[in-house]
Design a protein around this motif. Structure first.
Motif, PDB file in Angstrom:
ATOM      1  N   ASN A 152      18.295  -3.850  -3.146  1.00  0.00           N
ATOM      2  CA  ASN A 152      18.216  -2.568  -3.838  1.00  0.00           C
ATOM      3  C   ASN A 152      17.059  -2.576  -4.834  1.00  0.00           C
ATOM      4  O   ASN A 152      16.874  -3.545  -5.564  1.00  0.00           O
ATOM      5  CB  ASN A 152      19.516  -2.285  -4.603  1.00  0.00           C
ATOM      6  N   GLY A 153      16.307  -1.494  -4.846  1.00  0.00           N
ATOM      7  CA  GLY A 153      15.214  -1.415  -5.815  1.00  0.00           C
ATOM      8  C   GLY A 153      14.027  -0.658  -5.239  1.00  0.00           C
ATOM      9  O   GLY A 153      14.112  -0.115  -4.128  1.00  0.00           O
ATOM     10  N   GLU A 189      12.345  -5.917   8.240  1.00  0.00           N
ATOM     11  CA  GLU A 189      11.735  -4.968   9.185  1.00  0.00           C
ATOM     12  C   GLU A 189      11.592  -3.628   8.471  1.00  0.00           C
ATOM     13  O   GLU A 189      12.539  -3.164   7.824  1.00  0.00           O
ATOM     14  CB  GLU A 189      12.653  -4.770  10.407  1.00  0.00           C
ATOM     15  N   ARG A 190      10.417  -3.007   8.634  1.00  0.00           N
ATOM     16  CA  ARG A 190      10.203  -1.788   7.860  1.00  0.00           C
ATOM     17  C   ARG A 190      11.111  -0.640   8.314  1.00  0.00           C
ATOM     18  O   ARG A 190      11.431   0.254   7.531  1.00  0.00           O
ATOM     19  CB  ARG A 190       8.738  -1.350   7.910  1.00  0.00           C
ATOM     20  N   VAL A 195      15.542   1.518   4.193  1.00  0.00           N
ATOM     21  CA  VAL A 195      14.160   1.354   3.702  1.00  0.00           C
ATOM     22  C   VAL A 195      13.475   2.706   3.812  1.00  0.00           C
ATOM     23  O   VAL A 195      13.420   3.284   4.896  1.00  0.00           O
ATOM     24  CB  VAL A 195      13.379   0.335   4.562  1.00  0.00           C
ATOM     25  N   SER A 196      13.011   3.233   2.693  1.00  0.00           N
ATOM     26  CA  SER A 196      12.207   4.457   2.838  1.00  0.00           C
ATOM     27  C   SER A 196      10.821   4.238   2.250  1.00  0.00           C
ATOM     28  O   SER A 196      10.645   3.648   1.193  1.00  0.00           O
ATOM     29  CB  SER A 196      12.908   5.658   2.216  1.00  0.00           C
ATOM     30  N   CYS A 197       9.869   4.730   2.989  1.00  0.00           N
ATOM     31  CA  CYS A 197       8.479   4.395   2.723  1.00  0.00           C
ATOM     32  C   CYS A 197       7.656   5.668   2.546  1.00  0.00           C
ATOM     33  O   CYS A 197       7.705   6.552   3.394  1.00  0.00           O
ATOM     34  CB  CYS A 197       7.982   3.589   3.912  1.00  0.00           C
ATOM     35  N   GLN A 198       6.931   5.756   1.468  1.00  0.00           N
ATOM     36  CA  GLN A 198       6.078   6.925   1.235  1.00  0.00           C
ATOM     37  C   GLN A 198       4.638   6.449   1.076  1.00  0.00           C
ATOM     38  O   GLN A 198       4.318   5.730   0.133  1.00  0.00           O
ATOM     39  CB  GLN A 198       6.535   7.656  -0.035  1.00  0.00           C
ATOM     40  N   ARG A 199       3.797   6.848   2.010  1.00  0.00           N
ATOM     41  CA  ARG A 199       2.391   6.471   1.881  1.00  0.00           C
ATOM     42  C   ARG A 199       1.801   7.148   0.649  1.00  0.00           C
ATOM     43  O   ARG A 199       2.077   8.306   0.370  1.00  0.00           O
ATOM     44  CB  ARG A 199       1.609   6.896   3.127  1.00  0.00           C
ATOM     45  N   THR A 200       0.979   6.418  -0.104  1.00  0.00           N
ATOM     46  CA  THR A 200       0.295   7.008  -1.252  1.00  0.00           C
ATOM     47  C   THR A 200      -1.185   7.122  -0.900  1.00  0.00           C
ATOM     48  O   THR A 200      -1.750   6.211  -0.309  1.00  0.00           O
ATOM     49  CB  THR A 200       0.442   6.127  -2.508  1.00  0.00           C
ATOM     50  N   ASP A 214      17.505   0.858  -0.362  1.00  0.00           N
ATOM     51  CA  ASP A 214      18.816   1.377  -0.758  1.00  0.00           C
ATOM     52  C   ASP A 214      19.889   0.703   0.088  1.00  0.00           C
ATOM     53  O   ASP A 214      20.100   1.058   1.240  1.00  0.00           O
ATOM     54  CB  ASP A 214      18.814   2.904  -0.560  1.00  0.00           C
ATOM     55  N   ASN A 215      20.531  -0.323  -0.509  1.00  0.00           N
ATOM     56  CA  ASN A 215      21.562  -1.094   0.202  1.00  0.00           C
ATOM     57  C   ASN A 215      21.091  -1.569   1.577  1.00  0.00           C
ATOM     58  O   ASN A 215      21.756  -1.332   2.587  1.00  0.00           O
ATOM     59  CB  ASN A 215      22.850  -0.280   0.337  1.00  0.00           C
ATOM     60  N   VAL A 216      19.939  -2.194   1.582  1.00  0.00           N
ATOM     61  CA  VAL A 216      19.381  -2.687   2.852  1.00  0.00           C
ATOM     62  C   VAL A 216      19.945  -4.072   3.133  1.00  0.00           C
ATOM     63  O   VAL A 216      19.858  -4.968   2.298  1.00  0.00           O
ATOM     64  CB  VAL A 216      17.844  -2.756   2.769  1.00  0.00           C
TER      65      VAL A 216
END
Lengths: 379, 395
Positions: A152-153, A189-190, A195-200, A214-216
């Motif tokens: 988590n984090g 694994e992504r 796992v949520s990923c936001q490209r910047t 989140d609770n991965v």
């Protein structure tokens, strides 16, 4: 330890220079930016790089590597800095590969390193949690639950975070929130659930992401190195990354510097070439002297990785701090000396300026490394 | 490689057996031996040490054996230097002859000149002074006026030279003189060796802001110089001088690392003169200045090593061209930093209220100001880098 390249390393440098000039010039990055390419690099290009052995330069032959050492890696990274080539070279072939190589079990090495070497597997290090590099200040947690850990984090400034297949996540398994002990590295694994990923979109048009966990659920077999003792792997991995990015920055700085010197020899004002003005000559000559110093520092740092790893922390901080300063000064002077055209998007110089600023923040800014160097020197 | 390791062991053993204990102690200025007719050994041990080194040819380790040198390769020379440093062995003899004139004569001199002058330098028999700068020609070396007229079998020299280091203690001086007054600036200059005992040569010391007066002005009044003392071709002295300047620049860049006096370094001074809090220098600005300096110095030292490795590998780069500039600027920075670290303890000029090291530091600070002026000022160095490395257009 060597401060002069071998014939073999010079050949590799020539090959890299030719290949990148033909296949990944600055125009290629400009195109990726303008077309808002979702991946941010060309997979075909990466495959070609891997076929030439670039994804495995530092890996032992036993894992399909070229075993060319960091000096070999350095010349390739420097050339890729010259053309601002976007590729997974740094995040996967240097940082990711080093983490597996230094921390992985034999089984993990067998499973992952040949795939990295072949350019099939890309990795990203999910480390940073704030706007400054604070590698022990980790509050992302990994909690043991049976045969797994629950993660988590949130992480930021994850280089290649949006494109890599697997993430190496730095998480806290024990200890206070600034302790170097109690950190654990986990391979995730992504596309795992949670796992949520936001490209910047950063100024350098390269690839970074913010990622939340989140609770991965991560199997305990995915721990790299030992639980709670991740710092023992992470610190040398970061130092290798610092030296590697310093090599790239040398290329960025040199290219901007040489383009500027060339401009001073063709631009006329008041009926003279502006390169004949002493006000400009002395500034460029001073930079030349800094380039020579940085060259020696960089060569020493690269060979330290292979030959004297116990001295790496000092040399890595020296190299990163010095190249940060060089890249900043050179790119600022490049824009200034080009005058009005220097601030237009049409000219490539702006790309060098922006890449320098991002690279300066990677794995510690100038202040971070000066403080670390002073501390290592005992003051 | 194995040969070099054997050589290292031999050197180590020889030094152990032959370097007297007293010659492994930190050296004060008065302990230096500079050779020459007026040279005095500071002690019997210093004489013994010098003679032993001379007999091996190791006062000039890399010079050819046929003229009394050690005949060592650059790699062996480096090993000798390292092994001497390892036991703090003192340099047995100092001199501009060793650092500058010798290499120039070896490169440009004829056989008689080599036989006469090289051997005398190796044996410590002659002390040399350098005569380049003139009162009217400082940074612009090529505009010098000291002239040598061709009188058939000799030159007649008239004029003066300034910043001639310790000329009042020297036996010979090598000079750039104008032999063709009608030629363009740097053409028409010749490289001449002048015996300072000749009638018409006189010197007077120049007091400096450091309180020292090791520099002199040297005057030539109708001095007769035999034709055989011309090094290289007539009117081609500029190329000899250029070769020599490279040696001088290297030397000035090296001075910090090879200083004959054991001087305070900033890192050690910080421990003695600054407050620490939790293992860190409490004054954040001084801490930051110190780390800047340490990083710069390490970069300079590495570059120094690089120039050496490049030379051995036959690789050319611009590193050598920047050494004088970065080396002397770093020395100046170091002196300023020491003064800042020492505060009012760094201001002592003389007397017993300050330690010898404190007074030395203050005086070296003043002397450091000359380092970025002598041997081609920093501004001249930047001009040279702009012209020769960057090949920028000249106005």
């Amino acid at each position: 330890m060597a401060l002069v390249l071998t014939e073999e390393q010079r050949l590799l440098q020539d090959t890299a220079k030719d290949f990148l000039a033909n296949n990944a010039p600055v125009a290629a990055l400009r195109k990726l930016r303008d077309e808002k390419d979702p991946l941010g690099y060309s997979p075909d290009l990466w495959q070609q790089m891997a076929e030439m052995g670039w994804a495995s330069i530092i890996l032992p032959e036993a894992y399909g590597g070229l075993e060319f050492g960091f000096l070999g890696l350095g010349v390739v990274l420097e050339e890729s800095g010259r053309t601002l080539a976007a590729s997974p070279l740094f995040a996967s072939a240097v940082v990711g590969a080093s983490a597996i190589l230094l921390g992985g079990s034999e089984e993990q090495k067998q499973a992952l390193l040949p795939a990295i070497a072949g350019g099939e597997l890309t990795l990203a290090l999910a480390l940073e949690e704030s706007n400054h590099h604070r590698p022990t200040q980790i509050s992302t947690t990994a909690t043991a639950q049976g045969d797994s850990f629950v993660l988590n984090g949130s992480k930021c400034f994850v280089l290649d975070g949006h494109s890599a297949e697997q993430l190496i996540v730095v998480a806290r398994t024990s200890g206070g929130d600034r302790d170097s002990s109690g950190l654990t590295l986990l391979l995730v694994e992504r596309d795992t659930a949670g796992v949520s990923c936001q490209r910047t979109i950063l100024m350098d048009s390269r690839n970074a992401a913010d990622i939340t966990f989140d609770n991965v659920t991560v199997p305990a077999a995915n721990v790299i190195g030992q639980v709670d003792r991740g710092w023992e792997v992470l610190e040398p991995v970061l130092d290798r990354g610092r030296v590697a990015i310093a090599a790239e920055m040398m290329g960025v700085a040199l290219e901007a510097f040489e383009r500027t010197t060339a401009y001073l020899k063709e631009r006329e004002q008041f009926g003279q070439l502006i390169g004949s003005f002493q006000a400009l000559q002395h500034r460029q000559a001073h930079i030349q002297s800094e380039v020579e110093l940085c060259r020696s520092v960089l060569l020493q740092a690269l060979s330290t990785v292979d030959d004297a790893p116990q001295e790496l922390p000092l040399l890595a901080s020296l190299a990163k701090a010095k190249l940060n300063e060089l890249a900043k000064r050179v790119t600022n002077e490049a824009v200034q000396m080009h005058g009005g055209i220097g601030v237009t998007d049409e000219l490539d110089i702006g790309f060098f300026l922006k890449r320098a600023r991002v690279a300066m923040q990677v794995f510690g800014d100038t202040g971070y490394h000066k403080d670390r160097y002073a501390t290592l020197c005992g003051y | 490689m194995e040969d070099l390791e054997n050589f290292r062991l031999e050197v180590r053993e020889w030094l152990q057996a032959n370097c007297p204990e007293s010659q492994r102690q930190p050296m004060k200025r008065e302990d230096q031996y500079w050779g020459g007719r007026r040279g005095k050994f500071p002690s019997e041990d210093a004489k013994l040490w010098f003679e032993r080194m001379r007999d091996k040819g190791w006062t000039t380790p890399e010079w050819p054996k046929q003229y009394g040198g050690g005949g060592l390769s650059p790699q062996q020379g480096r090993i000798l230097k390292e092994e001497m440093q390892r036991i703090n062995a003192r340099t047995p003899v100092y001199g501009i002859g060793i650092w500058m004139l010798g290499p120039a004569v070896l490169e440009y001199g004829n056989e008689e000149q080599k036989q006469k002058h090289i051997r005398a330098i190796v044996n410590g028999e002659t002390r040399w002074a350098q005569g380049y700068s003139e009162p009217g020609a400082g940074s612009d070396l090529a505009s010098l006026q000291c002239r040598a007229e061709d009188k058939g079998d000799h030159f007649l020299v008239n004029g003066s030279k300034i910043w001639t280091t310790a000329a009042d203690k020297c036996d010979w001086i090598f000079c750039l003189v104008r032999t063709d007054p009608n030629a363009k600036k740097q053409e028409g200059i010749s490289f001449l060796l002048i015996d300072m005992d000749e009638p018409g040569v006189s010197t007077s010391p120049i007091p400096l802001i450091s309180g020292e007066s090791e520099f002199c002005q040297t005057f030539f009044d109708n001095v007769k110089v035999p034709k055989e003392n011309l090094v290289g071709e007539l009117n081609k002295g500029w190329s000899v001088a250029k070769a020599l300047l490279v040696h001088e620049r290297k030397l000035m860049a090296e001075m910090g690392s090879d200083s004959p006096r054991k001087v305070l370094v900033p890192n050690a001074a910080a421990r003695e003169y600054l407050e620490f809090e939790n293992g860190k220098i409490a004054d954040a600005r001084l801490r930051s200045d110190l780390v800047d300096y340490d990083m710069q110095m390490q970069a300079v030292a590495l570059t120094h090593f690089r120039t050496f490795e490049e030379k051995a590998a036959g690789v050319r780069s611009a590193a050598g061209m920047v050494m004088k500039y970065v080396g002397t600027e770093a020395e100046k920075t170091k002196s300023e930093l020491l003064l800042a670290i020492m505060g009012s303890r760094g201001l002592g000029w003389e007397g017993d209220e300050f330690t010898a090291q404190e007074i030395d530091t203050a005086r070296l600070w003043a002397m450091s100001k000359a380092m970025t002026i002598a041997g081609g000022s920093s501004e001249i160095q930047l001009n040279l880098i702009a012209k020769n490395v960057l090949e920028l257009p000249q106005s």
